[in-house]
Write a protein that holds these residues in place. Sequence first.
Motif, PDB file in Angstrom:
ATOM      1  N   VAL A   1      18.299 112.510  38.419  1.00 23.77           N
ATOM      2  CA  VAL A   1      17.029 112.388  39.121  1.00 23.77           C
ATOM      3  C   VAL A   1      16.837 110.928  39.507  1.00 23.77           C
ATOM      4  CG1 VAL A   1      15.959 114.363  37.970  1.00 23.77           C
ATOM      5  CG2 VAL A   1      15.718 112.091  36.966  1.00 23.77           C
ATOM      6  N   MET A   2      15.983 110.712  40.496  1.00 21.96           N
ATOM      7  CA  MET A   2      15.754 109.360  41.012  1.00 21.96           C
ATOM      8  C   MET A   2      14.316 108.948  40.713  1.00 21.96           C
ATOM      9  SD  MET A   2      17.868 109.832  44.586  1.00 21.96           S
ATOM     10  CE  MET A   2      18.054 108.080  44.966  1.00 21.96           C
ATOM     11  N   ASP A   3      14.183 107.793  40.107  1.00 18.60           N
ATOM     12  CA  ASP A   3      12.893 107.269  39.662  1.00 18.60           C
ATOM     13  C   ASP A   3      12.432 106.195  40.641  1.00 18.60           C
ATOM     14  OD1 ASP A   3      10.726 106.301  38.229  1.00 18.60           O
ATOM     15  OD2 ASP A   3      11.950 105.199  36.793  1.00 18.60           O
ATOM     16  N   ASN A   4      11.161 106.211  40.989  1.00 18.99           N
ATOM     17  CA  ASN A   4      10.663 105.228  41.963  1.00 18.99           C
ATOM     18  C   ASN A   4      10.551 103.813  41.410  1.00 18.99           C
ATOM     19  OD1 ASN A   4       7.964 104.937  40.720  1.00 18.99           O
ATOM     20  ND2 ASN A   4       7.606 107.013  41.462  1.00 18.99           N
ATOM     21  N   GLY A   5      10.700 103.645  40.103  1.00 26.74           N
ATOM     22  CA  GLY A   5      10.681 102.301  39.517  1.00 26.74           C
ATOM     23  C   GLY A   5       9.294 101.718  39.322  1.00 26.74           C
ATOM     24  N   ALA A   6       8.254 102.543  39.455  1.00 23.19           N
ATOM     25  CA  ALA A   6       6.882 102.032  39.355  1.00 23.19           C
ATOM     26  C   ALA A   6       6.608 101.399  37.997  1.00 23.19           C
ATOM     27  CB  ALA A   6       5.885 103.156  39.633  1.00 23.19           C
ATOM     28  N   PHE A   7       7.110 102.021  36.923  1.00 28.52           N
ATOM     29  CA  PHE A   7       6.845 101.482  35.581  1.00 28.52           C
ATOM     30  C   PHE A   7       7.484 100.103  35.421  1.00 28.52           C
ATOM     31  CE2 PHE A   7       8.011 100.966  31.075  1.00 28.52           C
ATOM     32  CZ  PHE A   7       6.753 101.048  30.494  1.00 28.52           C
ATOM     33  N   SER A   8       8.740  99.973  35.872  1.00 28.53           N
ATOM     34  CA  SER A   8       9.433  98.686  35.759  1.00 28.53           C
ATOM     35  C   SER A   8       8.779  97.623  36.633  1.00 28.53           C
ATOM     36  CB  SER A   8      10.906  98.850  36.148  1.00 28.53           C
ATOM     37  OG  SER A   8      11.562  99.731  35.265  1.00 28.53           O
ATOM     38  N   HIS A   9       8.378  97.998  37.851  1.00 27.93           N
ATOM     39  CA  HIS A   9       7.670  97.066  38.718  1.00 27.93           C
ATOM     40  C   HIS A   9       6.371  96.600  38.067  1.00 27.93           C
ATOM     41  CE1 HIS A   9      10.364  98.084  42.064  1.00 27.93           C
ATOM     42  NE2 HIS A   9       9.828  97.086  42.717  1.00 27.93           N
ATOM     43  N   TRP A  10       5.641  97.549  37.494  1.00 28.90           N
ATOM     44  CA  TRP A  10       4.356  97.245  36.863  1.00 28.90           C
ATOM     45  C   TRP A  10       4.556  96.334  35.654  1.00 28.90           C
ATOM     46  CZ3 TRP A  10       2.843  99.416  31.945  1.00 28.90           C
ATOM     47  CH2 TRP A  10       1.531  99.083  31.568  1.00 28.90           C
TER      48      TRP A  10
ATOM     49  N   PHE B   1      22.167 116.101  42.583  1.00 29.78           N
ATOM     50  CA  PHE B   1      20.774 115.656  42.704  1.00 29.78           C
ATOM     51  C   PHE B   1      19.833 116.785  42.307  1.00 29.78           C
ATOM     52  CE2 PHE B   1      16.889 115.670  45.282  1.00 29.78           C
ATOM     53  CZ  PHE B   1      16.348 114.426  44.987  1.00 29.78           C
ATOM     54  N   ASP B   2      18.878 116.494  41.433  1.00 27.25           N
ATOM     55  CA  ASP B   2      17.862 117.471  41.029  1.00 27.25           C
ATOM     56  C   ASP B   2      16.545 117.257  41.787  1.00 27.25           C
ATOM     57  OD1 ASP B   2      19.479 118.876  39.289  1.00 27.25           O
ATOM     58  OD2 ASP B   2      18.875 117.722  37.524  1.00 27.25           O
ATOM     59  N   TRP B   3      15.964 116.073  41.654  1.00 24.37           N
ATOM     60  CA  TRP B   3      14.707 115.746  42.324  1.00 24.37           C
ATOM     61  C   TRP B   3      14.445 114.257  42.183  1.00 24.37           C
ATOM     62  CZ3 TRP B   3      11.925 113.753  38.328  1.00 24.37           C
ATOM     63  CH2 TRP B   3      12.046 114.329  37.065  1.00 24.37           C
ATOM     64  N   CYS B   4      13.422 113.805  42.871  1.00 23.64           N
ATOM     65  CA  CYS B   4      13.004 112.399  42.725  1.00 23.64           C
ATOM     66  C   CYS B   4      11.504 112.354  42.454  1.00 23.64           C
ATOM     67  CB  CYS B   4      13.345 111.595  43.983  1.00 23.64           C
ATOM     68  SG  CYS B   4      12.513 112.151  45.473  1.00 23.64           S
ATOM     69  N   LEU B   5      11.080 111.295  41.794  1.00 21.73           N
ATOM     70  CA  LEU B   5       9.651 111.106  41.545  1.00 21.73           C
ATOM     71  C   LEU B   5       8.961 110.617  42.812  1.00 21.73           C
ATOM     72  CD1 LEU B   5       9.568 109.387  38.035  1.00 21.73           C
ATOM     73  CD2 LEU B   5       8.828 111.703  38.594  1.00 21.73           C
ATOM     74  N   ILE B   6       7.841 111.224  43.118  1.00 22.99           N
ATOM     75  CA  ILE B   6       7.016 110.749  44.220  1.00 22.99           C
ATOM     76  C   ILE B   6       6.440 109.383  43.836  1.00 22.99           C
ATOM     77  CG2 ILE B   6       4.871 111.200  45.506  1.00 22.99           C
ATOM     78  CD1 ILE B   6       5.491 114.191  45.194  1.00 22.99           C
ATOM     79  N   PRO B   7       6.403 108.415  44.752  1.00 22.10           N
ATOM     80  CA  PRO B   7       5.860 107.094  44.409  1.00 22.10           C
ATOM     81  C   PRO B   7       4.474 107.183  43.760  1.00 22.10           C
ATOM     82  CG  PRO B   7       6.907 106.996  46.548  1.00 22.10           C
ATOM     83  CD  PRO B   7       6.921 108.446  46.138  1.00 22.10           C
ATOM     84  N   ASP B   8       4.264 106.368  42.734  1.00 22.84           N
ATOM     85  CA  ASP B   8       2.977 106.333  42.047  1.00 22.84           C
ATOM     86  C   ASP B   8       2.676 104.905  41.635  1.00 22.84           C
ATOM     87  OD1 ASP B   8       5.124 106.576  40.051  1.00 22.84           O
ATOM     88  OD2 ASP B   8       3.507 106.669  38.570  1.00 22.84           O
ATOM     89  N   LYS B   9       1.464 104.720  41.193  1.00 20.52           N
ATOM     90  CA  LYS B   9       1.000 103.408  40.743  1.00 20.52           C
ATOM     91  C   LYS B   9       0.501 103.559  39.310  1.00 20.52           C
ATOM     92  CE  LYS B   9      -1.929  99.535  42.244  1.00 20.52           C
ATOM     93  NZ  LYS B   9      -2.943  99.079  43.229  1.00 20.52           N
ATOM     94  N   ILE B  10       1.187 102.927  38.361  1.00 17.38           N
ATOM     95  CA  ILE B  10       0.934 103.135  36.937  1.00 17.38           C
ATOM     96  C   ILE B  10      -0.517 102.854  36.570  1.00 17.38           C
ATOM     97  CG2 ILE B  10       1.582 102.475  34.596  1.00 17.38           C
ATOM     98  CD1 ILE B  10       3.772 103.965  36.118  1.00 17.38           C
ATOM     99  N   ASP B  11      -1.038 101.717  37.005  1.00 16.93           N
ATOM    100  CA  ASP B  11      -2.413 101.351  36.669  1.00 16.93           C
ATOM    101  C   ASP B  11      -3.358 101.634  37.823  1.00 16.93           C
ATOM    102  OD1 ASP B  11      -1.411  99.439  38.355  1.00 16.93           O
ATOM    103  OD2 ASP B  11      -2.236  97.716  37.264  1.00 16.93           O
ATOM    104  N   GLY B  12      -2.941 102.481  38.755  1.00 21.92           N
ATOM    105  CA  GLY B  12      -3.757 102.780  39.924  1.00 21.92           C
ATOM    106  C   GLY B  12      -4.871 103.765  39.619  1.00 21.92           C
ATOM    107  N   THR B  13      -5.795 103.870  40.546  1.00 17.74           N
ATOM    108  CA  THR B  13      -6.852 104.860  40.416  1.00 17.74           C
ATOM    109  C   THR B  13      -6.304 106.235  40.785  1.00 17.74           C
ATOM    110  OG1 THR B  13      -7.581 104.650  42.706  1.00 17.74           O
ATOM    111  CG2 THR B  13      -8.548 103.119  41.084  1.00 17.74           C
TER     112      THR B  13
END
Length: 245
Positions: free
Chosen positions: A46-55, A80-92
């Motif tokens: 699976v593919m991770d958007n990296g939001a946690f590491s960026h945050w 390939f199984d799936w990818c995470l949709i972009p998100d914001k860890i501390d976002g509203t």
Amino acid sequence: MIHYHGTPIGGTRQDAARFLMGRHALVSFYRPDDMAAVLECCQSFVMDNGAFSHWRAGKGEIDFDAYVAWTLEYHRHPAFDWCLIPDKIDGTEKENADLVRRWQGLMNKPKGVPVWHLHESLDWLEWLVDRFEWVALGSSGQWATPGTPDWWQRMATAMRVICDDQGRPRCKLHGLRMLDPEVFTRLPLSSADSTNAAVNCGSLSRFGSYKPPTAGQRAEVIAARIEQHNSASIWCGHQQNSLTI
């Protein structure tokens, strides 16, 4: 249950390839170092958007369009199984909902899985469960650490929304940073991930006097200990509540 091991893996590149052979991996947009080995060695990924590491690194939001382009480069690979949709860890909740709807509006996109963050509303969780085949659960806010008593209480509340009256999830669930047997054996997850093997293979102290001599061997031991466990078949709320006392 699928156990996805986060990459990159420590040790030599030969160690990494040996570790990944026949396993399931998560590749982060933030650190795609091992992608070539993953494509050749893994059963699935699976593919991770990296939001946690960026945050965590204080680098702000990821580049939405660049991430989409990256997923499109690999999503036709048979593993390939799936990818995470972009998100914001501390976002509203609104910020994350906007990202999900932006993804839904794309004409050309791979299979995407949204993240419900534990600090978001149960109404938003219900909306995601009703519309997606898979939903990822992300620890955040005051529930940022999986396995704490408060975290279990919040998870129990979420499971009442997700599961039917027999404890069966109404969609498939992925546990972000939940590849700990103390956690995933108590939840009806279809998959979970962590960087436990990748990060802790360099920690000699956790192995006591009898240490595997290389980082690759230590990663193998950590992963094997995790993979011998499976997730729960259903959510048993009355049993899980005892964990919060």
